[in-house]
Scaffold this motif. Sequence first.
Motif, PDB file in Angstrom:
ATOM      1  N   SER A 176       0.821  -1.207   0.000  1.00 48.84           N
ATOM      2  CA  SER A 176       0.000   0.000   0.000  1.00 48.84           C
ATOM      3  C   SER A 176       0.854   1.256   0.000  1.00 48.84           C
ATOM      4  O   SER A 176       2.065   1.216   0.258  1.00 48.84           O
ATOM      5  CB  SER A 176      -0.918   0.014   1.225  1.00 48.84           C
ATOM      6  OG  SER A 176      -0.161   0.220   2.407  1.00 48.84           O
ATOM      7  N   PHE A 177       0.207   2.375  -0.292  1.00 51.36           N
ATOM      8  CA  PHE A 177       0.869   3.683  -0.232  1.00 51.36           C
ATOM      9  C   PHE A 177       1.453   3.908   1.154  1.00 51.36           C
ATOM     10  O   PHE A 177       2.603   4.354   1.298  1.00 51.36           O
ATOM     11  CB  PHE A 177      -0.157   4.766  -0.579  1.00 51.36           C
ATOM     12  CG  PHE A 177       0.413   6.147  -0.748  1.00 51.36           C
ATOM     13  CD1 PHE A 177       0.651   6.668  -2.004  1.00 51.36           C
ATOM     14  CD2 PHE A 177       0.716   6.945   0.363  1.00 51.36           C
ATOM     15  CE1 PHE A 177       1.173   7.951  -2.167  1.00 51.36           C
ATOM     16  CE2 PHE A 177       1.236   8.219   0.216  1.00 51.36           C
ATOM     17  CZ  PHE A 177       1.468   8.718  -1.059  1.00 51.36           C
ATOM     18  N   THR A 178       0.665   3.618   2.187  1.00 51.83           N
ATOM     19  CA  THR A 178       1.119   3.831   3.567  1.00 51.83           C
ATOM     20  C   THR A 178       2.337   2.984   3.879  1.00 51.83           C
ATOM     21  O   THR A 178       3.314   3.470   4.473  1.00 51.83           O
ATOM     22  CB  THR A 178      -0.013   3.504   4.550  1.00 51.83           C
ATOM     23  OG1 THR A 178      -1.142   4.337   4.275  1.00 51.83           O
ATOM     24  CG2 THR A 178       0.426   3.737   5.991  1.00 51.83           C
ATOM     25  N   GLU A 179       2.303   1.710   3.487  1.00 49.70           N
ATOM     26  CA  GLU A 179       3.440   0.836   3.788  1.00 49.70           C
ATOM     27  C   GLU A 179       4.691   1.281   3.047  1.00 49.70           C
ATOM     28  O   GLU A 179       5.777   1.371   3.645  1.00 49.70           O
ATOM     29  CB  GLU A 179       3.116  -0.614   3.422  1.00 49.70           C
ATOM     30  CG  GLU A 179       4.283  -1.550   3.693  1.00 49.70           C
ATOM     31  CD  GLU A 179       4.022  -2.998   3.340  1.00 49.70           C
ATOM     32  OE1 GLU A 179       4.985  -3.798   3.363  1.00 49.70           O
ATOM     33  OE2 GLU A 179       2.860  -3.338   3.029  1.00 49.70           O
ATOM     34  N   LEU A 180       4.560   1.561   1.759  1.00 49.37           N
ATOM     35  CA  LEU A 180       5.737   1.953   0.987  1.00 49.37           C
ATOM     36  C   LEU A 180       6.328   3.250   1.523  1.00 49.37           C
ATOM     37  O   LEU A 180       7.556   3.412   1.575  1.00 49.37           O
ATOM     38  CB  LEU A 180       5.356   2.107  -0.492  1.00 49.37           C
ATOM     39  CG  LEU A 180       6.511   2.411  -1.458  1.00 49.37           C
ATOM     40  CD1 LEU A 180       7.636   1.406  -1.310  1.00 49.37           C
ATOM     41  CD2 LEU A 180       6.005   2.452  -2.893  1.00 49.37           C
ATOM     42  N   LYS A 181       5.479   4.160   1.955  1.00 51.22           N
ATOM     43  CA  LYS A 181       5.974   5.410   2.524  1.00 51.22           C
ATOM     44  C   LYS A 181       6.818   5.143   3.772  1.00 51.22           C
ATOM     45  O   LYS A 181       7.862   5.776   3.969  1.00 51.22           O
ATOM     46  CB  LYS A 181       4.806   6.330   2.858  1.00 51.22           C
ATOM     47  CG  LYS A 181       5.213   7.655   3.483  1.00 51.22           C
ATOM     48  CD  LYS A 181       4.048   8.625   3.531  1.00 51.22           C
ATOM     49  CE  LYS A 181       2.886   8.117   4.320  1.00 51.22           C
ATOM     50  NZ  LYS A 181       1.796   9.107   4.433  1.00 51.22           N
ATOM     51  N   GLN A 182       6.377   4.199   4.608  1.00 50.79           N
ATOM     52  CA  GLN A 182       7.138   3.888   5.816  1.00 50.79           C
ATOM     53  C   GLN A 182       8.484   3.269   5.479  1.00 50.79           C
ATOM     54  O   GLN A 182       9.498   3.566   6.120  1.00 50.79           O
ATOM     55  CB  GLN A 182       6.327   2.945   6.714  1.00 50.79           C
ATOM     56  CG  GLN A 182       5.050   3.547   7.267  1.00 50.79           C
ATOM     57  CD  GLN A 182       5.281   4.918   7.867  1.00 50.79           C
ATOM     58  OE1 GLN A 182       6.148   5.107   8.722  1.00 50.79           O
ATOM     59  NE2 GLN A 182       4.519   5.896   7.405  1.00 50.79           N
ATOM     60  N   HIS A 183       8.536   2.401   4.478  1.00 52.40           N
ATOM     61  CA  HIS A 183       9.815   1.803   4.078  1.00 52.40           C
ATOM     62  C   HIS A 183      10.777   2.867   3.560  1.00 52.40           C
ATOM     63  O   HIS A 183      11.983   2.834   3.856  1.00 52.40           O
ATOM     64  CB  HIS A 183       9.577   0.735   3.013  1.00 52.40           C
ATOM     65  CG  HIS A 183       8.781  -0.440   3.494  1.00 52.40           C
ATOM     66  ND1 HIS A 183       8.929  -0.988   4.743  1.00 52.40           N
ATOM     67  CD2 HIS A 183       7.809  -1.171   2.875  1.00 52.40           C
ATOM     68  CE1 HIS A 183       8.099  -2.001   4.894  1.00 52.40           C
ATOM     69  NE2 HIS A 183       7.408  -2.140   3.774  1.00 52.40           N
ATOM     70  N   LEU A 184      10.258   3.802   2.762  1.00 52.39           N
ATOM     71  CA  LEU A 184      11.127   4.853   2.231  1.00 52.39           C
ATOM     72  C   LEU A 184      11.594   5.793   3.331  1.00 52.39           C
ATOM     73  O   LEU A 184      12.726   6.296   3.295  1.00 52.39           O
ATOM     74  CB  LEU A 184      10.388   5.619   1.125  1.00 52.39           C
ATOM     75  CG  LEU A 184      10.082   4.813  -0.141  1.00 52.39           C
ATOM     76  CD1 LEU A 184       9.285   5.643  -1.139  1.00 52.39           C
ATOM     77  CD2 LEU A 184      11.369   4.303  -0.793  1.00 52.39           C
ATOM     78  N   ARG A 185      10.735   6.059   4.295  1.00 52.76           N
ATOM     79  CA  ARG A 185      11.160   6.876   5.431  1.00 52.76           C
ATOM     80  C   ARG A 185      12.291   6.204   6.198  1.00 52.76           C
ATOM     81  O   ARG A 185      13.198   6.863   6.717  1.00 52.76           O
ATOM     82  CB  ARG A 185       9.976   7.117   6.372  1.00 52.76           C
ATOM     83  CG  ARG A 185       9.033   8.215   5.911  1.00 52.76           C
ATOM     84  CD  ARG A 185       7.868   8.360   6.872  1.00 52.76           C
ATOM     85  NE  ARG A 185       7.039   9.523   6.547  1.00 52.76           N
ATOM     86  CZ  ARG A 185       5.874   9.777   7.113  1.00 52.76           C
ATOM     87  NH1 ARG A 185       5.383   8.950   8.031  1.00 52.76           N
ATOM     88  NH2 ARG A 185       5.190  10.854   6.773  1.00 52.76           N
TER      89      ARG A 185
END
Length: 492
Positions: free
Chosen positions: A137-146
């Motif tokens: 998901s958008f939320t998950e991918l954002k956390q990985h990139l952070r």
Amino acid sequence: MTSKPNFDRNIFRYRSINSLLGERAELENQSIYFAPAESLNDPMEGLRRVVWRGDRVTWRNLLRNYVICLENRITQALLHRDDETLDANAISVFQTLDNVPTPQMRDFLKQCIQSVEQTELHTTLLDFLAGAERDISFTELKQHLRLVHFHWLQIIQKAVSDQGFMKARNSLEFDEASMAANLRAMQNLLPKLAADHGESVLEAVFEVQEMVSASIGLHTAFNNSETASHKKQSLIFDFPSEYLRCLLKLIYPPWYVACFSKRHDNVAMWSYYANEHNGCCLIFRTLGDPDQQTLRLRGARGFQASRGEQSRVFREGQDLELRSVNYTSEHPQLEFFSNLGRISQKDAMDGWFTDDDGKVSPLSSHLTDPTATEKWRGEHWDRFLPPLLSKHPDWRHEEERRVVLHDNLGILDKPEDRTFTYDFDTLEGIIFGMNVKMSNQVKTLQIIEPKLVNRSSDRPFKIYQARYNSRTGKMDCFELDLTTGAPTLPSC
């Protein structure tokens, strides 16, 4: 006072007096502005639940795109003052190694990519994403990139400083091995959680993680606000989420809307869109069938070039469909890698579906078979419009109709290019809000009067006054008769 108005073939547009008579002079110019998505009042408009389901080739290319964009963002930051916030929409997601302006720049970007890809954290993240075999998901991918962002930011900043483009910075200590270990632990844990509780629990996990990250980020930014400039905060804290939002530009072109309503009698709309009843409601005559109404507007249509001259945008009249808005809290899901609709087939194959050794991802099958490509293209564009005609159910009272424009050609970039005009015959009347000052009513009539001279419609132009009807609890209006003789006011 006349009988109740008949508005069966009409559509309404609420405007403030400032919009009609002020700097934009919408009434004098007979103009209608098409607003970009980010300026609309419902942030859920046009929302799609974008997910990522890739393989090692596509995920590696996404991470490379992230590095390229991050290097470009650092360069942008060097050109801004410390008190400036970086433009959230100016992240260069269309940049690839093949379209950089110089060989030197291409070599430098390759160096940045190589420096990042040599790290343990990159290898671990790539293993995690490529091995997921589920929707990210958008939320998950954002956390990985952070998770990886600050480490990669320091690597690229060092590369930029080594080139002499910025002062060398003292790198903060970063426990890369510990972060990589945490990623591997999560990689082992998530499949068990999904098996025991269903995949929906994974989104809840990353939503909690996002809340924690937001709290930590705000705390860190606040405690370092004396030394962290606006542009530095943009670069450190905002980039991962801004990057993902910009990445969605690769799916569909930008879109713009002009909003109308079937209603002229809603108290809340008069208050919200017509400046506390101090504005007006324009009455437009629609064309076409009742089930497929159109509005005739003149505006940008395409490019035109004469011999020896630079291409320019040409404008012409167009019958634009007024589409009904659907009020729903549900949003369609779209997979990213299989919907790269805004880049050429060559750019998609070279930049997203092929690795350094020439291996082609099987996820590109919709581009390698002409029959499949034609089918994919049709289905892709069939999915474009419905989300743009959706708003949250809380807005249902508006009964909105909208004209939607999309910009594949790049002819609507500037606000003036998105400003269309209407023939005055199309405008059948105007309703004054119940709080409009007399001086503004007079200014409005002074603009309208000379326009009536060249009006060719056999339908009379009418002026109405809005009022609140305490019996119905709605706004209604009565026609103002301007044909009666008027007394001369005494001088003051």
